[in-house]
Design an enzyme around this catalytic site. Sequence first.
Site, PDB file in Angstrom:
ATOM      1  N   ALA A  11     -31.773   6.182  20.709  1.00  0.00           N
ATOM      2  CA  ALA A  11     -30.901   5.388  21.571  1.00  0.00           C
ATOM      3  C   ALA A  11     -31.486   4.040  21.958  1.00  0.00           C
ATOM      4  O   ALA A  11     -30.771   3.163  22.424  1.00  0.00           O
ATOM      5  CB  ALA A  11     -30.567   6.174  22.839  1.00  0.00           C
ATOM      6  N   GLY A  12     -32.792   3.846  21.757  1.00  0.00           N
ATOM      7  CA  GLY A  12     -33.424   2.621  22.232  1.00  0.00           C
ATOM      8  C   GLY A  12     -33.087   1.403  21.393  1.00  0.00           C
ATOM      9  O   GLY A  12     -32.865   1.495  20.186  1.00  0.00           O
ATOM     10  N   ARG A  16     -39.188  -4.915  21.529  1.00  0.00           N
ATOM     11  CA  ARG A  16     -40.436  -5.460  20.990  1.00  0.00           C
ATOM     12  C   ARG A  16     -40.336  -5.808  19.502  1.00  0.00           C
ATOM     13  O   ARG A  16     -41.169  -6.530  18.970  1.00  0.00           O
ATOM     14  CB  ARG A  16     -41.591  -4.476  21.221  1.00  0.00           C
ATOM     15  CG  ARG A  16     -42.150  -4.521  22.638  1.00  0.00           C
ATOM     16  CD  ARG A  16     -43.271  -3.543  22.825  1.00  0.00           C
ATOM     17  NE  ARG A  16     -42.789  -2.173  22.976  1.00  0.00           N
ATOM     18  CZ  ARG A  16     -43.582  -1.102  23.077  1.00  0.00           C
ATOM     19  NH1 ARG A  16     -44.901  -1.259  22.991  1.00  0.00           N
ATOM     20  NH2 ARG A  16     -43.066   0.097  23.224  1.00  0.00           N
ATOM     21  N   LYS A  23     -33.766  -0.754  16.490  1.00  0.00           N
ATOM     22  CA  LYS A  23     -35.101  -0.356  16.032  1.00  0.00           C
ATOM     23  C   LYS A  23     -35.087   0.709  14.943  1.00  0.00           C
ATOM     24  O   LYS A  23     -35.736   0.554  13.896  1.00  0.00           O
ATOM     25  CB  LYS A  23     -35.945   0.124  17.224  1.00  0.00           C
ATOM     26  CG  LYS A  23     -37.345   0.549  16.803  1.00  0.00           C
ATOM     27  CD  LYS A  23     -38.263   0.774  17.980  1.00  0.00           C
ATOM     28  CE  LYS A  23     -37.906   2.004  18.759  1.00  0.00           C
ATOM     29  NZ  LYS A  23     -38.960   2.362  19.736  1.00  0.00           N
ATOM     30  N   ASP A 103     -38.150   6.768  15.642  1.00  0.00           N
ATOM     31  CA  ASP A 103     -39.024   5.693  15.169  1.00  0.00           C
ATOM     32  C   ASP A 103     -40.362   6.226  14.657  1.00  0.00           C
ATOM     33  O   ASP A 103     -41.360   5.521  14.635  1.00  0.00           O
ATOM     34  CB  ASP A 103     -39.253   4.652  16.272  1.00  0.00           C
ATOM     35  CG  ASP A 103     -39.945   5.238  17.506  1.00  0.00           C
ATOM     36  OD1 ASP A 103     -40.272   6.447  17.508  1.00  0.00           O
ATOM     37  OD2 ASP A 103     -40.155   4.475  18.481  1.00  0.00           O
ATOM     38  N   GLY A 140     -49.375   8.646  25.692  1.00  0.00           N
ATOM     39  CA  GLY A 140     -49.527   9.645  26.739  1.00  0.00           C
ATOM     40  C   GLY A 140     -50.688  10.573  26.413  1.00  0.00           C
ATOM     41  O   GLY A 140     -50.889  10.952  25.256  1.00  0.00           O
ATOM     42  N   ARG A 333     -27.525  -8.151 -14.557  1.00  0.00           N
ATOM     43  CA  ARG A 333     -26.718  -8.020 -13.353  1.00  0.00           C
ATOM     44  C   ARG A 333     -25.878  -6.751 -13.402  1.00  0.00           C
ATOM     45  O   ARG A 333     -25.822  -6.073 -14.436  1.00  0.00           O
ATOM     46  CB  ARG A 333     -25.870  -9.279 -13.183  1.00  0.00           C
ATOM     47  CG  ARG A 333     -26.706 -10.523 -12.838  1.00  0.00           C
ATOM     48  CD  ARG A 333     -25.917 -11.802 -12.936  1.00  0.00           C
ATOM     49  NE  ARG A 333     -24.744 -11.783 -12.077  1.00  0.00           N
ATOM     50  CZ  ARG A 333     -23.790 -12.711 -12.121  1.00  0.00           C
ATOM     51  NH1 ARG A 333     -23.866 -13.709 -13.000  1.00  0.00           N
ATOM     52  NH2 ARG A 333     -22.755 -12.639 -11.317  1.00  0.00           N
ATOM     53  N   TYR A 366     -26.119 -16.835 -21.590  1.00  0.00           N
ATOM     54  CA  TYR A 366     -25.394 -16.098 -20.552  1.00  0.00           C
ATOM     55  C   TYR A 366     -24.250 -15.336 -21.214  1.00  0.00           C
ATOM     56  O   TYR A 366     -23.356 -15.950 -21.836  1.00  0.00           O
ATOM     57  CB  TYR A 366     -24.832 -17.024 -19.477  1.00  0.00           C
ATOM     58  CG  TYR A 366     -23.870 -16.299 -18.558  1.00  0.00           C
ATOM     59  CD1 TYR A 366     -24.340 -15.361 -17.637  1.00  0.00           C
ATOM     60  CD2 TYR A 366     -22.496 -16.520 -18.638  1.00  0.00           C
ATOM     61  CE1 TYR A 366     -23.466 -14.671 -16.814  1.00  0.00           C
ATOM     62  CE2 TYR A 366     -21.619 -15.824 -17.815  1.00  0.00           C
ATOM     63  CZ  TYR A 366     -22.106 -14.899 -16.916  1.00  0.00           C
ATOM     64  OH  TYR A 366     -21.249 -14.196 -16.112  1.00  0.00           O
ATOM     65  N   ALA A 423     -23.331 -22.648 -35.446  1.00  0.00           N
ATOM     66  CA  ALA A 423     -24.021 -23.226 -34.291  1.00  0.00           C
ATOM     67  C   ALA A 423     -23.233 -24.405 -33.730  1.00  0.00           C
ATOM     68  O   ALA A 423     -22.646 -25.195 -34.473  1.00  0.00           O
ATOM     69  CB  ALA A 423     -25.416 -23.670 -34.700  1.00  0.00           C
TER      70      ALA A 423
END
Length: 459
Positions: A11-12, A16, A23, A103, A140, A333, A366, A423
């Site tokens: 939820a954050g 930072r 995040k 995270d 912590g 591509r 191309y 050519a």
Amino acid sequence: MTKRYAVILAAGQGTRMKSKLYKVLHPVVGRPMVKHVMDQLNAIQLDKTVTIVGFGAEKVIDTLGNVCEFAVQEEQLGTGHAVLQAADILKDLDGTTIVVCGDTPLITEETYRALFEQHEKEGASATILTASTPNPAGYGRVIRNKDNEVERVVEHKDANAEELLVEEINTGTYCFDNQALFSALQEVSNDNAQGEYYLPDVIEILRGQEKKVSAFLTPNFDETLGVNDRVALAQAEKTMKQRINERHMRNGVAIIDPDNTYIHPDVVIESDVTIHPGTIIKGETTIKTDAEIGPNSEISNCYIGEGTVVKQSVANDSKIGNRVKIGPFAHIRPDSTIGDDAKLGNFTEIKKTSLGNGSKISHLSYIGDANVGDNVNIGCGTITVNYDGKNKFLTTIEDDAFIGCNSNLIAPVTIGKGSYVAAGSTITNNVPDDALSIARAKQTNKEGYATKFKNRKKD
């Protein structure tokens, strides 16, 4: 067997990170952090998973899709408050609930599984995933009593001088008896430096109720990294990249310089493939045995066949056959298919094109929106002129045709089987099988003109 559930905290906003992107959606090796967490948990086959969303809720929900349920934390009042938002879904269920942060993308299925198993084996009401580090600043601290039992968890900002010296840290991942968790959450207070409801306070509440609290000390501190800023994001990227590269090397892939090779998690590479430095391989790419990729190539969502060589080139969303030679400096591509034994040389570009077996576009061309048959040779400087400013048109070049240098093929047009285009031609009409087509202005030589022109300039 005990029912198992998960709560993912996502939820954050992550201020930072200094980013518009929320995040948990920041990518680690091409995959959003929260998706890494979900994928590792899903490997355990949990009975129910709830993701707590807040900032960027819609984007997080779109990213995870229907693999879990969601609960919204309207106000960011701490981790305990966040888990409480899952009460309507989980509180009446019996079983074990793991709580993880969105995270922490590096924690593996094996670590989650070991945490579950220890928690259930010991019959604990809570088990903390802990780690040891000589530099625990910001984490912590896990405080143990004289009997080495977990007594409480103290947040860094609330720790005293003695507690700050503790090196065993709380990783923010827990297993709980589900009923005990939601009962204890009702008693959590916000009387702390941040004024928030901390989930770790549940540990002290359960201890006060004389319920067993355990800890699983993981030997892999690097796994437990929480990504809170761009520095930690780069650390997570480096660790995940190393993990992925090591897995491929142990499976028989030769990665010449792992520190400078970037392979996304969903890539499948068979043994005896060689990957040179500076190569980036992304998305759902499959590379078959004996292929050689790089140096300095970028491959995304491609199938690459056996023995194919891709040097200093870019390929996206395409299928490339066996023994194909690509590059240097070719660009494939999306929506292209290249047959076996074909060649795309330096500074060639194809888009939405099928190139047949043994056909060659050796340099400086191309070819877009085209069907090219087998054993076709396309000379230097050839262009399929596929766009009129509003619509795209198809060019068809049939088997064994030969296209001379500096030819313009104005689509829609078909070059017949075995035919030759001279050519410098600009082709606007279909060319029959086995024909020679010449479409260029007649050459005129004006003798002496250059001398007169030079003398006029001197005057």
